[in-house]
Design a protein around this motif. Structure first.
Motif, PDB file in Angstrom:
ATOM      1  N   CYS A  54       9.702  34.794 -30.037  1.00 58.43           N
ATOM      2  CA  CYS A  54      10.387  33.966 -31.037  1.00 58.43           C
ATOM      3  C   CYS A  54      11.494  34.750 -31.737  1.00 58.43           C
ATOM      4  O   CYS A  54      12.557  34.192 -32.054  1.00 58.43           O
ATOM      5  CB  CYS A  54       9.382  33.442 -32.052  1.00 58.43           C
ATOM      6  SG  CYS A  54       8.364  32.084 -31.435  1.00 58.43           S
ATOM      7  N   VAL A  55      11.262  36.024 -31.989  1.00 54.64           N
ATOM      8  CA  VAL A  55      12.310  36.854 -32.589  1.00 54.64           C
ATOM      9  C   VAL A  55      13.468  37.016 -31.607  1.00 54.64           C
ATOM     10  O   VAL A  55      14.646  36.926 -31.984  1.00 54.64           O
ATOM     11  CB  VAL A  55      11.755  38.221 -33.015  1.00 54.64           C
ATOM     12  CG1 VAL A  55      12.874  39.112 -33.553  1.00 54.64           C
ATOM     13  CG2 VAL A  55      10.664  38.056 -34.059  1.00 54.64           C
ATOM     14  N   LEU A  56      13.157  37.237 -30.335  1.00 52.51           N
ATOM     15  CA  LEU A  56      14.219  37.347 -29.332  1.00 52.51           C
ATOM     16  C   LEU A  56      15.015  36.050 -29.237  1.00 52.51           C
ATOM     17  O   LEU A  56      16.217  36.078 -28.954  1.00 52.51           O
ATOM     18  CB  LEU A  56      13.625  37.713 -27.977  1.00 52.51           C
ATOM     19  CG  LEU A  56      13.035  39.118 -27.844  1.00 52.51           C
ATOM     20  CD1 LEU A  56      12.495  39.338 -26.435  1.00 52.51           C
ATOM     21  CD2 LEU A  56      14.075  40.194 -28.172  1.00 52.51           C
ATOM     22  N   SER A  57      14.358  34.910 -29.471  1.00 52.77           N
ATOM     23  CA  SER A  57      15.084  33.633 -29.469  1.00 52.77           C
ATOM     24  C   SER A  57      16.176  33.631 -30.528  1.00 52.77           C
ATOM     25  O   SER A  57      17.274  33.104 -30.303  1.00 52.77           O
ATOM     26  CB  SER A  57      14.122  32.475 -29.732  1.00 52.77           C
ATOM     27  OG  SER A  57      13.284  32.255 -28.626  1.00 52.77           O
ATOM     28  N   GLU A  58      15.878  34.219 -31.680  1.00 57.84           N
ATOM     29  CA  GLU A  58      16.867  34.265 -32.764  1.00 57.84           C
ATOM     30  C   GLU A  58      18.065  35.124 -32.379  1.00 57.84           C
ATOM     31  O   GLU A  58      19.153  34.956 -32.934  1.00 57.84           O
ATOM     32  CB  GLU A  58      16.215  34.799 -34.041  1.00 57.84           C
ATOM     33  CG  GLU A  58      15.112  33.923 -34.593  1.00 57.84           C
ATOM     34  CD  GLU A  58      15.611  32.560 -35.048  1.00 57.84           C
ATOM     35  OE1 GLU A  58      16.760  32.489 -35.522  1.00 57.84           O
ATOM     36  OE2 GLU A  58      14.869  31.578 -34.905  1.00 57.84           O
ATOM     37  N   LEU A  59      17.863  36.044 -31.451  1.00 56.49           N
ATOM     38  CA  LEU A  59      18.963  36.874 -30.952  1.00 56.49           C
ATOM     39  C   LEU A  59      19.604  36.280 -29.695  1.00 56.49           C
ATOM     40  O   LEU A  59      20.549  36.858 -29.154  1.00 56.49           O
ATOM     41  CB  LEU A  59      18.459  38.288 -30.632  1.00 56.49           C
ATOM     42  CG  LEU A  59      18.090  39.170 -31.817  1.00 56.49           C
ATOM     43  CD1 LEU A  59      17.393  40.443 -31.343  1.00 56.49           C
ATOM     44  CD2 LEU A  59      19.325  39.519 -32.634  1.00 56.49           C
ATOM     45  N   GLY A  60      19.075  35.149 -29.237  1.00 55.40           N
ATOM     46  CA  GLY A  60      19.586  34.540 -28.013  1.00 55.40           C
ATOM     47  C   GLY A  60      19.156  35.267 -26.758  1.00 55.40           C
ATOM     48  O   GLY A  60      19.768  35.089 -25.694  1.00 55.40           O
TER      49      GLY A  60
END
Length: 400
Positions: A54-60
């Protein structure tokens, strides 16, 4: 204090680089200092849990991580002597569609490294940080150079960070590991981390770990548990003698071990258990293993560091003085950190220790009980990092 802060991050690991990317995106001047001339990853393959994804999602970065990684749906461990299943964690027990993504650490590093650069962070290699002046926001290098002042200093230097003088408990058991090509004999499950145990003194593990490039071959990471004090003796032992022990524990690993031709093909990983309190000292904040480190049994290290990076960026984006913002960061993360530090401390001796009693109980009592509701759901919550509801606390939404 102006909205655009001058921020120093000591350590170009996963947590430090993710924090750099988030903070630079907010418009802050971010400088990352790393001791290596060419910053790079340290460690074996790992599992990105839903928290880290989910954190990586925020970074795309989630799509790239999922493409290069491999989906993990189960953690499965068997006692070699009896054939009993003594660890069986299925992600779907928590909710349908939940998974982990096993990935090579260099691949994850490359993704967050590029994200930090793209966001505008400056990465300064060849700079060994030895000390920090927390109240003044200063850093001192190994050459005696003083850097700063900074509005915020982030310690992302890991468990052996020189910015902390707090004691750490060195864990008695460590691991040897190697990343190897995926065998073609189909001996291992393509979507599971598998382990074999002899009591708690011997453990071997095999985990699919994805590929280095979209066109590259699939890999697996092989682990062998070893007592810290036995490493020198292991190095002196003929490699074939050790292989005989490893094959006796898990004969199906023969195709993997055939690829190990010298002791140097296996990397010795050291672990320690420590929680640095307070996590914040004036303008200095500790994240990742510099704040909380454990054994790898619950596989949360990189995921916890990513959560710290996201929480720190949310806290810094708030109004108020830096002290209040950093207190908000601690409030966001403290419960989750305490829970997983405690669970890791409790579970590690069950699988890696000199105890005879704990593995006996594990094989005869813990394993059967783990199949009774609500244990499957609780185990999946532990492994996926969901205990303590960190995603909700940080405003992150899991994938559906």
């Amino acid at each position: 204090m102006s909205d655009g802060l001058n921020i120093a991050i000591a350590g170009a690991g996963i947590g430090g680089l993710a924090a750099a990317a988030f903070l630079a995106r907010q418009g802050h001047a971010v400088t990352v200092y790393d001791q290596f001339e060419a910053p790079g990853p340290v460690g074996s393959g790992l599992i990105l849990q839903e928290t880290g994804l989910c954190v990586l999602s925020e970074l795309g970065l989630r799509p790239a991580a999922e493409m290069l990684g491999v989906d993990i749906h189960r953690l499965w461990g068997v006692a070699a002597g009896t054939g009993r299943t003594v660890l069986d964690v299925r992600y779907e027990a928590l909710r349908p569609g939940l998974k982990g993504v096993a990935i090579l650490r260099p691949v994850l590093f490359a993704l967050v490294y590029e994200a930090a650069l793209t966001a505008g962070a400056t990465i300064v290699p060849g700079t060994r940080i030895l000390n920090a002046g927390a109240s003044q926001g200063m850093l001192t290098t190994g050459e005696g150079k003083v850097l700063g002042p900074f509005d915020l200093v982030v310690d992302a230097l890991g468990v052996r960070s020189p910015l902390s003088n707090l004691p750490r408990h060195k864990l008695p058991y460590r691991a040897l590991w190697a990343t190897l090509p995926l065998p073609e004999d189909g001996a291992f499950r393509p979507d599971a981390l598998e382990q074999r145990y002899e009591g708690a003194r011997k453990m071997a593990g095999v985990m699919p770990s994805g590929r280095a490039t979209p066109e590259g071959p699939q890999t697996v990471t092989y682990f062998w548990s070893i007592r810290a004090g036995d490493y020198t003796a292991w190095k002196a032992l003929p490699l074939e003698d050790w292989k005989a022990q490893a094959l006796a524990l898990w004969p199906e690993t023969e195709s993997l071990l055939a690829l190990v031709t010298s002791h140097d093909d296996l990397t010795f990983a050291r672990y320690a258990h420590r929680t640095h309190w307070p996590a914040v000292q004036d303008r200095l904040v500790h994240i990742g293993d510099a704040w909380h480190s454990t054994s790898p049994q619950l596989g949360q290290g990189a995921n916890m560091a990513l959560l710290d990076a996201w929480a720190l960026s949310r806290a810094v984006a708030q109004t108020g003085d830096m002290h209040d913002r950093l207190r908000s960061f601690v409030r966001m993360r403290a419960l989750h950190v305490r829970l997983f530090q405690t669970m890791s401390w409790m579970f590690t001796p069950v699988y890696q220790s000199d105890s005879r009693v704990l593995p006996w109980l594990r094989d005869r009592a813990a394993a059967p009980l783990s199949r009774v509701w609500p244990a499957p759901k609780l185990l999946a919550a532990m492994v996926s990092g969901a205990v303590g509801s960190p995603l909700q606390k940080l405003g992150l939404k899991p994938a559906r």
